[in-house]
Each structure stands twice: as structure tokens, then as C-alpha cells.
Design a protein around this motif. Structure first.
Motif, PDB file in Angstrom:
ATOM      1  N   PRO A  87       0.798  -1.234   0.000  1.00  0.00           N
ATOM      2  CA  PRO A  87       0.000   0.000   0.000  1.00  0.00           C
ATOM      3  C   PRO A  87       0.832   1.285   0.000  1.00  0.00           C
ATOM      4  N   GLN A  88       1.835   1.369   0.898  1.00  0.00           N
ATOM      5  CA  GLN A  88       2.531   2.648   1.060  1.00  0.00           C
ATOM      6  C   GLN A  88       3.294   3.089  -0.194  1.00  0.00           C
ATOM      7  N   VAL A  91       0.822   4.319  -2.802  1.00  0.00           N
ATOM      8  CA  VAL A  91       0.270   5.661  -2.591  1.00  0.00           C
ATOM      9  C   VAL A  91       1.266   6.713  -3.085  1.00  0.00           C
ATOM     10  N   VAL A  92       2.543   6.511  -2.789  1.00  0.00           N
ATOM     11  CA  VAL A  92       3.564   7.452  -3.267  1.00  0.00           C
ATOM     12  C   VAL A  92       3.580   7.471  -4.794  1.00  0.00           C
ATOM     13  N   ASN A  95       0.429   9.134  -6.284  1.00  0.00           N
ATOM     14  CA  ASN A  95       0.483  10.583  -6.148  1.00  0.00           C
ATOM     15  C   ASN A  95       1.409  11.214  -7.171  1.00  0.00           C
ATOM     16  N   LYS A  96       2.511  10.519  -7.449  1.00  0.00           N
ATOM     17  CA  LYS A  96       3.429  11.041  -8.461  1.00  0.00           C
ATOM     18  C   LYS A  96       2.759  11.017  -9.828  1.00  0.00           C
ATOM     19  N   ASN A  99      -0.190  13.717  -9.785  1.00  0.00           N
ATOM     20  CA  ASN A  99       0.105  15.127  -9.542  1.00  0.00           C
ATOM     21  C   ASN A  99       1.344  15.648 -10.249  1.00  0.00           C
ATOM     22  N   VAL A 100       2.304  14.775 -10.523  1.00  0.00           N
ATOM     23  CA  VAL A 100       3.519  15.242 -11.181  1.00  0.00           C
ATOM     24  C   VAL A 100       3.468  14.939 -12.674  1.00  0.00           C
ATOM     25  N   ALA A 112      -4.109  -4.845  -2.747  1.00  0.00           N
ATOM     26  CA  ALA A 112      -3.688  -3.829  -1.784  1.00  0.00           C
ATOM     27  C   ALA A 112      -3.417  -2.509  -2.496  1.00  0.00           C
ATOM     28  N   LYS A 115      -6.826  -0.878  -3.645  1.00  0.00           N
ATOM     29  CA  LYS A 115      -7.605  -0.261  -2.573  1.00  0.00           C
ATOM     30  C   LYS A 115      -6.926   0.995  -2.035  1.00  0.00           C
ATOM     31  N   ALA A 116      -5.586   0.989  -2.020  1.00  0.00           N
ATOM     32  CA  ALA A 116      -4.880   2.143  -1.463  1.00  0.00           C
ATOM     33  C   ALA A 116      -4.932   3.332  -2.416  1.00  0.00           C
ATOM     34  N   PRO A 119      -8.907   5.826  -3.673  1.00  0.00           N
ATOM     35  CA  PRO A 119      -9.360   7.148  -3.207  1.00  0.00           C
ATOM     36  C   PRO A 119      -8.603   8.300  -3.883  1.00  0.00           C
ATOM     37  N   ARG A 123     -10.475  11.123  -6.220  1.00  0.00           N
ATOM     38  CA  ARG A 123     -10.471  12.572  -5.987  1.00  0.00           C
ATOM     39  C   ARG A 123      -9.949  13.307  -7.213  1.00  0.00           C
TER      40      ARG A 123
END
Lengths: 382, 289, 291
Positions: A87-88, A91-92, A95-96, A99-100, A112, A115-116, A119, A123
């Protein structure tokens, strides 16, 4: 003043008209401008990296087909992030990508990870497409989260039907990892087997990290099954198969689409094992499937499997939808792509015509495959 | 019947655990270095054997290569990673993190060059036949147990009858003795790593034949080795080997009593309980606190 | 880009809390735990359940998480009172492995391997709030508490225990109480980090609380320098932003991206330890064999 540029363009067109036809077509439709970014979020390192490698191949082939067919006005850039199936890092990475890199379409895999990141994509209104994990908990994560793989509830009934009718199986034992997928398969077997006049004689949950299956095989033997259903994934599947075969379990071994990775299909002990996938007949008449199969073999020197096809479809679907959006003159973004998908619903993909339900889950026909050894498998029930 | 079958399965796993644990305990006992990369030596040895097998070389050549690879890796770790850190009086965990980093590097290199996913050495040795009603035994079981027994006998002779062996045992408690024998502490330290790592090779070969290899295969074996070293009592090779064997058997026999998913937790619960109630281990000298 | 950086900053703050609290027991009390992810997990589940069942109030979730993690820290304090050094490391390892199995099996509480999904976005007294400011505030509080505790009488007792436990006991220090309190504080802090993590990602499952994460947090502390206030924070920044930064390398082919990143990452860890064994902030002359 305003006429001049138009005239000049006409002049260019006229000049181009004198050139050989293929050159003109290429020159006119050549994608240009800022590329669309398609992200991938697969396990590229760690124990599940084998999957990431396979998924990427399917997606890369689709992108080269989209480019070769000049489907889109802008090129596509593939941006790979390593999810490690955790998961962790997922998420990183997500996001990259969002957003990048400003990705508009992200191919994901793994429960995993899915699901992570759901969201985040929800958004940002970025389409996420899964073609690997089949847990029923992946349906309806977000309007922007789609599955181009049939989820587990379609797989088990087909296998049960085949086992009981064709192989005369009465007693089935289950070895499973107790995640939502394994849980769903357990529930399905409990419900479907009695309907077909068979029974579930034992279910054995194993931890994800377990490696030794000799002792489990001993417990399985005690239940005297006619067939053993394996619901795990990755390298562990091969370890289970080998553990069973080495320790005196000679009965049928069967599973869901997770068996379609090379390490299982190459395993000598896996010969004769059965598994379900969505319908995928490379010798069929359908041109999309034939092109995929032929060019995949040529490019990777490997016979494609369901996972290659799924992520080919997942990436190719972007081409189909973005072309619609471009032609309608809209901006290619999550909402526009989703509208296009809901409007069309049915697409010509590898494996035949696939139809999405309103949540974005692909509904396909299933088939049963039998592993024949040395990486080959055969369709035993279409 | 199930009990006997599980016991036999457990012995096979236990022999693997015993060998790796003994290697770890030997290194730790002599040098006080918590060799977290011991599992990496295991992984490398397994893949070395796999490559030799794929190249079609005879088994004994593959075994020699596997032992050589593990030994060299252990010696290189001592020389290039642990010794520079120890020079700075590096703390216990500095060594731990450095070894952890090496583990990550090797795991990913193996994935890149040997392919990702499970790889097995295909052999009839791991194929069990019914020797009694309901009891399936594979030849590899006897091979694993015999190998472990022979190696322990040889190791015991070496540690008690040779100067180098005695010096090895003395390194932790009595460095002066080493000088009396005319040996250098550094040399003995390298020796400990060489022998300790070599012990992982046979276990890795058996694993390659039975449950198969993946890049991360050494991790679990490593944890078991730590647990066995503690349960056996730090400084006791005999204890570590016995504890390794017991953990293997416990993991398997647990299936007689509990559901399959709890088997691993049982071993570690035993470890936890052992530390709470008998911290000195099975054979250890009382040295808690 | 800003959203990306803010996510990274939130994760840095969360892992910063983990590293700072672990450093408190490692650096000041000499308790080497590789079970910190267990308490991170306990806090995450506790915070997630509060948000799911009651109200996603970030303070409430953090407090509840701290209470649960702090309360269950007795599981770790118990072996800490009995044994030290390698024995304790192994005990915490055992605890970590058992806890992972429990997290995976206690489905009603943890959602099993499938985890808990749809954790609502956090609020503060009914007002929607981002996790980042809360996490930064929590990190500042933890650092402040660490600094105060370390300088005060309590800190001196702990360092005395770390350096010579029997001497400290002979001097009339209540060793058992001091150790239990230190472990309780550290674990409660990890619990807060867990609650923040759950609210930040909206999803938790057992895969975030495995031994790999315990080791990662330990590596953050060691690389930064144990027993220093800022060291663990620097270690966190390095170990979290290194993989994130490596993802920006443009020339890696997609199929090798993970492996190459991981290799560089592992290499950096090893080299740092070889050339800066006392950590980046740590004082080389003060280097002791701590365990």
C-alpha cells in the motif's frame, strides 16, 4: 491579411497531394504535441515482480499498436512506477503519477495497491484500470476504477461445472490464502459444489508467506479429494503445486486465472492442472485477438497469456475511448473517458467483444484451460 | 498416521533450519556480528546450484559451486562490510542495517539476472512414494538428514580437535588464546564467516529441490536462524541446531492441532515464550540481563 | 506537484513520528525493538475503527490509537524487563511475527488481509482538515516531549539504565517503572502515527505493518544517528525520499524500474553504514557497542 495563412496551408496540401499516398497519410495524422501520460503501478521489485513484468509487456504492445494505427492526435508516454504490491509505495507512486506526471489513465494491479490508490484516483478523477486482481472487493471501489478482468464470481462456477460434468469430481479440497479473494472462492465453492452434486471436503488457509506445503499436503490427502482447488497467487502457487505433487497428492489440481503466469506453466509438476480464464482463443477468427497473438509472439518470443491480454486491453481501451473524445472535440480527462465508456459499453478487445457493466467491470465468457507442460496450455472447455 | 507423516515432513524442514541456524550461530558466537545477510548467502547458494543444474552439470559440481559461492559471499561480507564498521566500534544495529542493505541489493540483482518468480530444480529426489499406508517419504528426506548429521559430526571434530576450531570458539570470550596459538583474530573471524556461510549451501540446495527458490527465499530461513540461535542459547552450536530442528518439526506438527494458517505463528510464539521464561535457551549459560 | 509534495510530506511526518519514538527507546533506553510496526498497526486499526464506526475526528482517533498502542505496549515492556541485547531483539521479532498473523486473522477488527477500506476523510471538531498539519503538529509534539524527557531526570535514569543497568538499580532507580514508561511513550507515539496513516491513506491492511516496516523504521533511526534529536528525522527523510526521488530517474526501462531503484536504495544503506557507522548526525567519538 487573414487569407494568407489559409492560402499557404492550401498550397502545402496541394504540394503534399503530389507525394505518394502513404507518406501523406502519415504526415497528416502524425501525433504531435504534449503526450498523454499513461501510468503503470505494478510490482516491479520484490517477490511479485514477475507479474509486473508480464503486465508491462501487454501494455507496451497495446501502445505500439495505438501508435502504429495513428489512433490518436497526441502520442502516449508510458510512465512506470513500482508499487511493490504494497500500500505505502503504491500511494507514493499514484500521487506522483496523478500530480507530477499528470497521468490521465493508470493501469493498476494487486488488491492492496488498488484499494490504497482508488481514493486518490477518485479525488483526481483519473481512470484506474485493473487487469490482474480478481477479488470481488475490487468492484465498485470508485466510478473511475474499472476492471478488465472477470472477477472471481465468474470463475468458480465454470470450473465447478467442468469438474463435475467432465471429470466426474465429487469431492473438492481447497487450499487458499485468506484474503477477500480466497474468502470469495471458499464461499463460491460452498454454494456451487452441492448444486452440482459434489461437496467441499476440506478448506486449508495458508499464510501468504508460507513456503513449505508438505505438511499441508498430508492434511489434504486425509480428506480424500478428487480435486484440489488452489486459490493463491505468485510464486506460492508453484510451491503449493509442487508440495502437493511431491507429497502424494495425485488428484486434479485446479485454480483461477492466477495460474496463467510462466512460473506455473513451466513447472513440470503443473502438467494437467486446470484453470479458468476469460475466453481467449488465439486461433479464433477475430482480428484483434489474432493480431495481438501474432505480434506478441514476434516481439517477446513468448506465447501470450491472459495477463498479457488483460493489460493489452486495459491500455488499448484508452486508445479507443480517447479517440472518441478527440473526435467529439472534447478534452481527454477522466470524466470524458468515463462518459465515452458508459456510452459505448461494448468494445472489440483481445478475446472477443467485451461488455462493461455500469460500474466498469468487464463481463466476459470464461474458458477452462489445461496446462500441457513447457509453458503450453490448451483450451479444454471453450 | 497423520502424526508420523507430519513428523517426517517436519524433520525434513528441520534439517534445513538446523544447518542454516548452526551457520548463523557459529558466526554470531565467534564474532558477535548479527549476520543478517546470512539469508542472502542461502539465496546465492541456491541460485548457484540452480544455474549449474540448468547448465547440465552433474550434481556434485553444482554443490561445490554452491558452497564456494556461499563461502565467498560470507568472506566478502566480513572483509568489506562488517570489518570497516567494526573498526569504528559500530553498534549492533549499524551492522544490521548494512547487512539489510546488502540483502536488498542481492535480492534485486538475483531477480534481474535469474528471472523473477519461483524456480525449482526438477529432480525425482523430492518425489515422495508411499512407503507405508498413508506415509509418503521422498529420498530427499534421508539425504537432508544424513547431510546434516555428517556435517555436524565434521564440525564438532573441527571445533574440538583443531587449533583453528578451538580458536574459533575462543574468539568471543578469550582473544588472548588466539594469539597463543599464533593466529590472528581477523583470520579467525574470516574463517567463522567462511564455515558458517558454507553451512547454508546444503540447506539451500535441498530447498531448491523441494519448495523451490525465489529472490526473497533467504528471508524466512534467516528469521528461523535467529530464532533458533536464541532458543538454543547464544554460543551453543548444538543448541542452535537442535532448536532449528525443533522449530521445523513444530511448524509441521502444529498442523495436527491447529488450523494451517497458525503454523508459523506457533514457532514464533514459542520463541517469545522461551525468551520470557527461559532466556538462557536450551543449552545456553545463564546470561540474561 | 504541490499535491505530490504534500503527500510526501505527510508520509515523512508520519514516519518521522515513528522514527523519533523508536529512537526514544533505542537511543536513550537501549531497547532495540524490531516490533515498532506492530504498534504502528495497532494505532492504525484503532484510528480507522474510530473513524469508521464513530466519527472521523482526528484528535479522537489519535488519542484512542495512543491508548490502545500504549496499553498493549506491555507486550513489549515485559520482555524488555526480563532480557536485553540480542535476546530482546529476538523477543521483539517473535512479537512482530505473531502480531502479523493476528492482524491477518482477526477479521472483525482488522479486516484481515483485505484490510479496512473507505476510511472517511479526517475532521477536527466537525471541520474537515488535512492530515499534513495535524501530522506536523504531532511530530513537533513528539520531538518536544523527547527533548524535554531526555534532558530531565527521566532521561538521565534511562541513559543510566542503558549504560549500566545494575548500577542504576543499585543507585535506587526504579528500573522497571522507567523502562515500562519509556516503552509506553514510544508505542503510544507509534499508535498516533498509525491513526494518522489510516486517515491519510483511507485504507489499511496488514501489509503496512510487517517486519519489513519495523526494519525500515529501525534503519531510519540508525542511519540518522541514535540518541540524537534530529538524526531519526534526517534518516526518515533520506529513506523515504530516496525511493521517491529515484522514481524521477528518466532512463530506466519500465521492466527494470523497481529492481534498479531497490538496488540503489540498498547500496545507499550499506555504504552509509560503512562510512558513517554512527549515523549522519551521530557523534563518531561517542560510538559505543550498544548491544
Amino acid at each position: 491579411m487573414h487569407i494568407a495563412p489559409t492560402l499557404r496551408r492550401r498550397g502545402l496540401l496541394a504540394a503534399a497531394a503530389g507525394l505518394p499516398l502513404p507518406f501523406v497519410r502519415a504526415a497528416r495524422a502524425q501525433p504531435s504535441g504534449e503526450p498523454y501520460v499513461m501510468g503503470t503501478l505494478f510490482p516491479m521489485s520484490g517477490p511479485n515482480a514477475e507479474y509486473g513484468e508480464a503486465f508491462t509487456r501487454g501494455a507496451q504492445l497495446a501502445l505500439s499498436h495505438i501508435a502504429a494505427d495513428n489512433m490518436l492526435r497526441r502520442p502516449i508516454r508510458l510512465q512506470a512506477e513500482d508499487s511493490q504490491a504494497l500500500p505505502q509505495p503504491s500511494v507514493v507512486g499514484m500521487n506522483k503519477l496523478v500530480n507530477v506526471d499528470r497521468a490521465v489513465w493508470v493501469l493498476v494491479s494487486w488488491t492492496a495497491t488498488s484499494k490504497a490508490v482508488a481514493p486518490i484516483g477518485d479525488r483526481a478523477k483519473v481512470i484506474m484500470v485493473n487487469g490482474g486482481a480478481v477479488g470481488p472487493d475490487l468492484a465498485g471501489l470508485s466510478p473511475y476504477f474499472w476492471n478488465v478482468i472477470a472477477l472471481a464470481h465468474l470463475e468458480v462456477p465454470v470450473m465447478v461445472g467442468y469438474l463435475t460434468r467432465q471429470r466426474n469430481v465429487k469431492r473438492v479440497a481447497l487450499i487458499y490464502v485468506d484474503d477477500p479473494l480466497g474468502d470469495a472462492i471458499l464461499g463460491q465453492l460452498r454454494a456451487e459444489l452441492p448444486k452440482a452434486g459434489a461437496e467441499l471436503v476440506g478448506s486449508f488457509s495458508v499464510p501468504r508467506a508460507a513456503q513449505q506445503f508438505g505438511p499441508v499436503a498430508a492434511r489434504v490427502r486425509q480428506t480424500r479429494p478428487d480435486a484440489v482447488y488452489v486459490a493463491s497467487f505468485g510464486g506460492q502457487q508453484s510451491q503449493i503445486i509442487k508440495g502437493l505433487r511431491d507429497n502424494g497428492v495425485t488428484q486434479i489440481i485446479c485454480s483461477y486465472s492466477a495460474f496463467s503466469i510462466d512460473s506455473v506453466r513451466q513447472l513440470p509438476e503443473a502438467v494437467g492442472a486446470l484453470y479458468t480464464t476469460q475466453k481467449l482463443d488465439f486461433e479464433s477468427g477475430d482480428p484483434v485477438t489474432r493480431r495481438f497473438a501474432a505480434e506478441f509472439r514476434a516481439r517477446y518470443n513468448q506465447t501470450p497469456v491472459a495477463y498479457h491480454a488483460n493489460y493489452y486491453n486495459a491500455a488499448y481501451l484508452f486508445g479507443l475511448l480517447a479517440r472518441q473524445v478527440e473526435q467529439a472535440g472534447g478534452e481527454v480527462n477522466g470524466d470524458a473517458l468515463r462518459e465515452a465508456m458508459l456510452r459505448t459499453r461494448s468494445f472489440d478487445l483481445v478475446g472477443g467483444r467485451g461488455t462493461f457493466d455500469e460500474q466498469g467491470n468487464l463481463m466476459t465468457q470464461m474458458q477452462v484451460n489445461e496446462i500441457k507442460g513447457a509453458g503450453r496450455s490448451e483450451i479444454v472447455q471453450g | 498416521m497423520l502424526f508420523l507423516q507430519l513428523l517426517l515432513n517436519g524433520l525434513q524442514t528441520g534439517a534445513i533450519y538446523a544447518l542454516t541456524a548452526a551457520g548463523f550461530a557459529l558466526i554470531f558466537g565467534a564474532t558477535r556480528i548479527f549476520h543478517f545477510a546470512h539469508g542472502t548467502a542461502f539465496t546465492l547458494a541456491g541460485y548457484a546450484y540452480l544455474f549449474a543444474w540448468r547448465a547440465g552439470w552433474p550434481g556434485w559440481v553444482g554443490a561445490l559451486i554452491a558452497v564456494a559461492v556461499a563461502t565467498l559471499f560470507g568472506m566478502a561480507m566480513e572483509r568489506f562490510v562488517y570489518r570497516p564498521i567494526q573498526r569504528h566500534e559500530g553498534s549492533f544495529f549499524t551492522v544490521f542495517v548494512a547487512a539489510f542493505g546488502v540483502g536488498i541489493v542481492v535480492q534485486n540483482l538475483v531477480g534481474m539476472f535469474a528471472g523473477r518468480g519461483l524456480a525449482t530444480v526438477d529432480t525425482r529426489l523430492s518425489f515422495a512414494t508411499e512407503v507405508m499406508p498413508e506415509i509418503f517419504v521422498a529420498p530427499i528426506l534421508w539425504i537432508a538428514i544424513a547431510t546434516a548429521a555428517v556435517l555436524f559430526a565434521a564440525l564438532t571434530v573441527f571445533l574440538t580437535r583443531t587449533h583453528a576450531g578451538v580458536a574459533l570458539r575462543a574468539l568471543a570470550q578469550n582473544p588472548d588464546l588466539i594469539r597463543t596459538y599464533g593466529l590472528s583474530a581477523n583470520g579467525i573471524s574470516v574463517l567463522a564467516f567462511a564455515i558458517g556461510s558454507a553451512l547454508a549451501a546444503p540447506a539451500a540446495i535441498v530447498t531448491a529441490m523441494t519448495s523451490g527458490l525465489n529472490e526473497a527465499i533467504g528471508h524466512h530461513v534467516m528469521l528461523i536462524s535467529i530464532a533458533a540461535t536464541i532458543v538454543g542459547g547464544i554460543g551453543s552450536l548444538r543448541g542452535a541446531a537442535l532448536a532449528g530442528l525443533m522449530l521445523g518439526v513444530a511448524e509441521s506438527l502444529a498442523l495436527q492441532f491447529v488450523d494451517t494458517q497458525w503454523a508459523e505463528a506457533v514457532s514464533f510464539l514459542a520463541l517469545f515464550a522461551f525468551i520470557l521464561f527461559r532466556p538462557s535457551g536450551i543449552f545456553g549459560v545463564a546470561m540474561a540481563r | 506537484m504541490i499535491a505530490y509534495l504534500s503527500n510526501l510530506a505527510t508520509q515523512l511526518a508520519i514516519f518521522g513520528i515513528l522514527a523519533a519514538t523508536l529512537n526514544f527507546i533505542v537511543g536513550y533506553a537501549g531497547i532495540f525493538s524490531i516490533a515498532h510496526a506492530v504498534f504502528f498497526g495497532l494505532g492504525a486499526y484503532a484510528g480507522a475503527q474510530i473513524a469508521l464506526l464513530l466519527v472521523p475526528d482526528v484528535v479522537l482517533a489519535c488519542l484512542f490509537a495512543a491508548a490502545i498502542a500504549g496499553g498493549l505496549s506491555l507486550c513489549l515492556a515485559l520482555p524488555a524487563l526480563r532480557v536485553r541485547g540480542e535476546y530482546f531483539v529476538a523477543a521483539s521479532l517473535g512479537l512482530q511475527m505473531v502480531a502479523v498473523t493476528l492482524f491477518a486473522e482477526l477479521k472483525p477488527l482488522t479486516g484481515g488481509i483485505g484490510g479496512l477500506v473507505g476510511i472517511p476523510l479526517p475532521t477536527l471538531f466537525g471541520v474537515p482538515v488535512g492530515v499534513l498539519p495535524v501530522a506536523l503538529a504531532a511530530l513537533a509534539l513528539v520531538l518536544l516531549a523527547t527533548a524535554l524527557l531526555a534532558r530531565g531526570a527521566f532521561g538521565r535514569t534511562l541513559t543510566a539504565i542503558r549504560d549500566a543497568e545494575s548500577a542504576a538499580e543499585a543507585l535506587g532507580k526504579n528500573v522497571a517503572a522507567a523502562k515500562t514508561l519509556a516503552v509506553g511513550f514510544a508505542c503510544a507515539g507509534a499508535g498516533v502515527a498509525g491513526a494518522l496513516y489510516a486517515l491519510h491513506t483511507s485504507f489499511v491492511n496488514v501489509e503496512s505493518f510487517t517486519m519489513e516496516y519495523s526494519v525500515l523504521v529501525m534503519a531510519m533511526v540508525i542511519i540518522g544517528g541514535t540518541g540524537t534529536l534530529w538524526g531519526p528525522l534526517i534518516g526518515t527523510v533520506i529513506l523515504l525520499s530516496l525511493p521517491a526521488g529515484l522514481a524521477f530517474l528518466p532512463f530506466i526501462p519500465p521492466s527494470e524500474v523497481g529492481a534498479i531503484q531497490q538496488i540503489l536504495y540498498g547500496l545507499a544503506m550499506t555504504l552509509l553504514m560503512i562510512f558513517r557507522p554512527a549515523g549522519l548526525v551521530g557523534d563518531l567519538s561517542r560510538g559505543r557497542a550498544t548491544a
